[in-house]
Design an enzyme around this catalytic site. Structure first.
Site, short mmCIF file in Angstrom:
data_model
loop_
_atom_site.label_atom_id
_atom_site.label_comp_id
_atom_site.label_asym_id
_atom_site.label_seq_id
_atom_site.Cartn_x
_atom_site.Cartn_y
_atom_site.Cartn_z
N GLY A 241 0.81 -1.22 0.00
CA GLY A 241 0.00 0.00 0.00
C GLY A 241 0.84 1.27 0.00
N GLU B 213 1.40 1.82 -3.55
CA GLU B 213 0.10 2.18 -4.14
C GLU B 213 -0.25 3.64 -3.83
OE1 GLU B 213 -1.82 -1.48 -2.38
OE2 GLU B 213 -2.80 -1.40 -4.32
N1 COA Z 1 2.81 -2.97 9.40
C1 COA Z 1 3.04 -2.88 10.72
N2 COA Z 1 4.27 -2.83 11.25
C2 COA Z 1 5.29 -2.91 10.40
C3 COA Z 1 5.13 -3.02 9.01
C4 COA Z 1 3.82 -3.06 8.51
N3 COA Z 1 3.55 -3.13 7.20
N4 COA Z 1 6.35 -3.10 8.43
C5 COA Z 1 7.23 -3.02 9.43
N5 COA Z 1 6.61 -2.92 10.63
C6 COA Z 1 7.18 -2.89 11.97
C7 COA Z 1 7.85 -4.22 12.31
O1 COA Z 1 6.90 -5.15 12.75
C8 COA Z 1 8.81 -3.79 13.37
O2 COA Z 1 8.15 -3.66 14.60
P1 COA Z 1 8.79 -4.29 15.96
O3 COA Z 1 9.99 -3.44 16.20
O4 COA Z 1 7.71 -4.11 16.95
O5 COA Z 1 9.12 -5.70 15.63
C9 COA Z 1 9.22 -2.39 12.92
O6 COA Z 1 8.23 -1.94 12.01
C10 COA Z 1 10.54 -2.39 12.18
O7 COA Z 1 10.46 -3.39 11.16
P2 COA Z 1 11.74 -4.20 10.72
O8 COA Z 1 11.32 -5.23 9.74
O9 COA Z 1 12.49 -4.65 11.92
O10 COA Z 1 12.55 -3.00 10.05
P3 COA Z 1 13.46 -2.97 8.76
O11 COA Z 1 13.83 -1.53 8.60
O12 COA Z 1 14.53 -4.00 8.85
O13 COA Z 1 12.51 -3.42 7.54
C11 COA Z 1 10.59 -3.30 6.09
C12 COA Z 1 11.41 -2.62 7.20
C13 COA Z 1 9.46 -2.36 5.76
C14 COA Z 1 11.50 -3.54 4.86
C15 COA Z 1 10.07 -4.69 6.58
O14 COA Z 1 9.50 -4.52 7.87
C16 COA Z 1 8.99 -5.25 5.69
O15 COA Z 1 9.31 -5.84 4.66
N6 COA Z 1 7.71 -5.08 6.07
C17 COA Z 1 6.59 -5.59 5.30
C18 COA Z 1 6.37 -4.72 4.06
C19 COA Z 1 5.25 -5.24 3.20
O16 COA Z 1 5.37 -6.25 2.52
N7 COA Z 1 4.15 -4.50 3.20
C20 COA Z 1 2.99 -4.85 2.40
C21 COA Z 1 1.80 -4.96 3.30
S1 COA Z 1 0.39 -5.45 2.37
#
Ligand code: COA
Length: 246
Positions: A96, A99
């Protein structure tokens, strides 16, 4: 400037965040002091990590359907805002988050970050317009590859595909770049800018004949404007024009 300020969740989109974005976009329509919007995320790690997957844990299927409706109305309001909106992608934009950027008119991206429609890897599909808006930008063949493989692509590829308009150079931030573009756009005649956006937006949905008629109607709005006369006067007097949005 609008900033999604939830860095501890990588600026993920909660219901409240999406609702607020929609409210800001609707409010901006009639604000003559707003000529251009820069949309960004707090911190350097993420523009926006997509839907808030923690909030999603507590949602039932009906709640998710409501959330998709909220996405639709908020992102449509951004897309249809008759003023340019620039996404400053300083950190990752996934799901999103991308998006949201695709609903903006222009996108600039840090050379150090990545973007992608990652939803299929989470057993869902892009639900905030991504299948439609990305496909209009890159074409069906490329959209299928990017979405089915949930690819997280580098800035150079995003730029080559036309997903982002500009990529930062060393020592420059996405916000710097977006702000300098916004400054230029804010100096243009607002009625012309909004008419141009409207005319271009018609291009992908209309036949050529209907599109040319639509362009003609959009042009008409500039004919009645004082700014058009100011442009001609400034040209004659060899000075910079000063546009009032009238
Ligand atoms: N929703 C809620 N929380 C999220 C999130 C999301 N989409 N993406 C990251 N976070 C949170 C993590 O759970 C983590 O929380 P915590 O510290 O309580 O565990 C915090 O943000 C940091 O995330 P982390 O993965 O440790 O950080 P990073 O900088 O190494 O990586 C991302 C960040 C965004 C690359 C990775 O978290 C990720 O790939 N997230 C999913 C993205 C995705 O596919 N979104 C599509 C959703 S439909």
């Amino acid at each position: 400037m609008w900033t999604i300020d939830r860095p501890s969740r990588r600026n993920a989109l909660s219901r409240a965040t999406v609702r607020e974005l929609g409210r800001l976009a609707r409010e901006a329509v009639d604000r003559s002091d707003i000529r251009c919007v820069v949309l960004t995320g707090a911190g350097e790690l993420a523009f926006c990590a997509g839907a808030d997957l923690k909030e999603r844990q507590s949602m039932n299927v009906e709640d998710v359907r409501d959330f998709l409706g909220l996405y639709r109305s908020a992102f449509d309001a951004i897309d249809r805002l008759p003023k340019p909106v620039i996404a400053a992608i300083g950190g990752v934009a996934y799901g999103g988050g991308l998006e949201l950027a695709l609903a903006c008119d222009l996108r600039v991206m840090s050379h150090q970050t990545k973007v992608g429609l990652t939803e299929v890897s989470l057993a869902i599909i892009p639900g905030a317009g991504g299948t439609q808006r990305l496909t209009r930008i890159v074409g069906e063949a490329r959209a299928k590859e990017l979405i089915l493989f949930a690819r997280r692509i580098e800035a150079s590829e995003a730029h080559n595909l036309g997903i982002v308009h500009r990529v930062t150079s060393e020592g420059e931030t996405a916000l710097d770049l977006a702000m300098s573009m916004a400054e230029t756009l804010a100096g243009q005649a607002p009625i012309a800018v909004s008419a141009a956006l409207d005319a271009i937006d018609g291009a992908s949905d209309l036949s050529l004949d209907a599109g040319l008629l639509h362009e003609r109607r959009c042009y008409e709005r500039t004919l009645a404007s004082e700014d058009r006369l100011e442009a001609l006067a400034a040209f004659r007097e060899k000075r910079a024009p000063k546009y009032e949005g009238k």
